[in-house]
Design a protein around this motif. Sequence first.
Motif, mmCIF file in Angstrom:
data_model
loop_
_atom_site.group_PDB
_atom_site.id
_atom_site.type_symbol
_atom_site.label_atom_id
_atom_site.label_comp_id
_atom_site.label_asym_id
_atom_site.label_seq_id
_atom_site.Cartn_x
_atom_site.Cartn_y
_atom_site.Cartn_z
ATOM 1 N N THR A 154 -10.588 6.358 -5.064
ATOM 2 C CA THR A 154 -10.939 5.201 -4.231
ATOM 3 C C THR A 154 -9.771 4.444 -3.588
ATOM 4 O O THR A 154 -9.994 3.421 -2.954
ATOM 5 N N GLU A 155 -8.528 4.912 -3.773
ATOM 6 C CA GLU A 155 -7.414 4.206 -3.099
ATOM 7 C C GLU A 155 -6.497 5.228 -2.459
ATOM 8 O O GLU A 155 -5.341 5.389 -2.831
ATOM 9 N N GLU A 156 -7.052 5.961 -1.506
ATOM 10 C CA GLU A 156 -6.326 7.078 -0.924
ATOM 11 C C GLU A 156 -5.882 6.661 0.490
ATOM 12 O O GLU A 156 -6.566 5.893 1.159
ATOM 13 N N LEU B 121 -7.779 -5.055 -1.770
ATOM 14 C CA LEU B 121 -6.511 -5.769 -1.610
ATOM 15 C C LEU B 121 -5.397 -4.868 -2.126
ATOM 16 O O LEU B 121 -5.165 -4.764 -3.332
ATOM 17 N N HIS B 122 -4.768 -4.179 -1.191
ATOM 18 C CA HIS B 122 -3.762 -3.165 -1.528
ATOM 19 C C HIS B 122 -2.357 -3.762 -1.411
ATOM 20 O O HIS B 122 -2.113 -4.599 -0.560
ATOM 21 N N PRO B 123 -1.416 -3.301 -2.244
ATOM 22 C CA PRO B 123 -0.056 -3.865 -2.179
ATOM 23 C C PRO B 123 0.725 -3.498 -0.926
ATOM 24 O O PRO B 123 0.438 -2.524 -0.248
ATOM 25 N N GLY C 267 -6.029 -2.460 -7.225
ATOM 26 C CA GLY C 267 -5.641 -1.194 -7.845
ATOM 27 C C GLY C 267 -4.657 -1.392 -8.987
ATOM 28 O O GLY C 267 -4.490 -2.497 -9.505
ATOM 29 N N HIS C 268 -4.050 -0.245 -9.392
ATOM 30 C CA HIS C 268 -2.959 -0.279 -10.375
ATOM 31 C C HIS C 268 -3.345 -1.104 -11.602
ATOM 32 O O HIS C 268 -2.630 -2.017 -12.008
ATOM 33 N N MET C 269 -4.521 -0.765 -12.127
ATOM 34 C CA MET C 269 -5.060 -1.446 -13.312
ATOM 35 C C MET C 269 -5.148 -2.960 -13.109
ATOM 36 O O MET C 269 -4.824 -3.736 -13.992
ATOM 37 N N MET D 26 -6.745 7.795 -7.257
ATOM 38 C CA MET D 26 -5.592 8.661 -7.463
ATOM 39 C C MET D 26 -4.329 8.060 -6.864
ATOM 40 O O MET D 26 -3.296 8.028 -7.471
ATOM 41 N N ASP D 27 -4.426 7.526 -5.641
ATOM 42 C CA ASP D 27 -3.301 7.016 -4.851
ATOM 43 C C ASP D 27 -2.623 8.133 -4.069
ATOM 44 O O ASP D 27 -1.407 8.139 -3.893
ATOM 45 N N PHE D 28 -3.456 9.062 -3.597
ATOM 46 C CA PHE D 28 -2.981 10.155 -2.748
ATOM 47 C C PHE D 28 -2.472 9.586 -1.427
ATOM 48 O O PHE D 28 -3.102 8.698 -0.873
HETATM 49 MN MN MN Z 1 -1.904 2.863 -2.806
#
Ligand code: MN
Length: 350
Positions: A17-19, A185-187, A238-240, A312-314
């Motif tokens: 979900t964060e690709e 909300l992505h970094p 993301g990122h826990m 995954m963060d692909f």
């Molecule tokens: Mn990312």
Amino acid sequence: MTELKTGGSQGYLRIATEEAFAPPEMIEAYRKLLAAGDVDPGFYSLMGFYINSQAERPRFIFDRLQDLGELRLADMDARGIDRQVIGLTAPGTQVMTAEDGHALSILANDRLSEACRKYPDRFTGMAAVAPHAGEKAGQEIERAVSKLGMKAVVINSHIHGEYLDDPKFGATLEAAEAMDVPIYLHPQTPPADMIRPMLESGLDGAIFGFGVETGMHALRLIVKGVFDRYPKLQVIIGHMGEALPYWMYRLDFMHQAGIRAARYDFLKPLKKEKVSNYLKENFYITNSGVAWEPAIKFAQQVIGEDRVLYAMDFPYQCPPEEVTILDNMDMPLETKKKFFQTNAERVFKL
Ligand code: MN
Ligand code: 1DF
């Protein structure tokens, strides 16, 4: 070791979900910004590196960011990923002027939604916007959801050092709430007035600075009353959860102590009282970049297993072993299915 097959042979589909993706036109715009100089130090550190370094990692990542077809699908197949939920990579259009950022958001949304229509069972799109374009950003969210079929909005954290709780970005929040889509909300790298000690120590990027800045952004939304103004708004981090679950007890204690003492006149009591109540009711958390069973279980325990999703963060972090590690978590199949599949299906209305 189990084979990484798609198709749910392990009892669930894997929905990541964060690709990330990047249209070549955005990379070209970044090149021009960098060449013109006078850019934010965080942007220079991040995109100066990814665009100019000839090391293997940045070149691997940049080839994959720009593909929305066979290369991406082959990488998904090799990792057993059934579906990617894709957003415009950080810092997106938020480093541009409002006008340029708005135009490039439209281009990115058209491009991504076209790929989603081509591969409807593999790709889901999140809309990019330039929140500093004001009402136009709200209109683009409405277009992206109602006309292009996008299922969320991605915001790459701060906007030229400003935060979404600022009323000037109200149109973005209002549109997301009205269209009933979550904001991811992505970094991105911290703004100039936060980044100096991190740059000095190489901690400004995904290793730490990303999470500190984005965790703070999420907390600002809570304590400045955004969810009292937009009670149906849902935010994914993301990122826990950018470490916020681990902070929850202290956040509640110190926030309430500060409110009781009227320490800051601009901080008012919140409708739901505790910071943690907002984390449990207005946030979803993904494990992007953290293939670590204890952290995932802790978040499930304190936020709830219906609010913790797989990512995954692909292509930034995509070792196939991480999928196996997560498949092998000591967790009831029912809970693992929520994590990998059904929470995402509900949140993104798949
Ligand atoms: Mn990312
Ligand atoms: C990195 C990581 C860069 C993530 C990203 O966007 C990003 C990185 C520029 O490793 O430099 O989205 N990430 O989410 O972990």
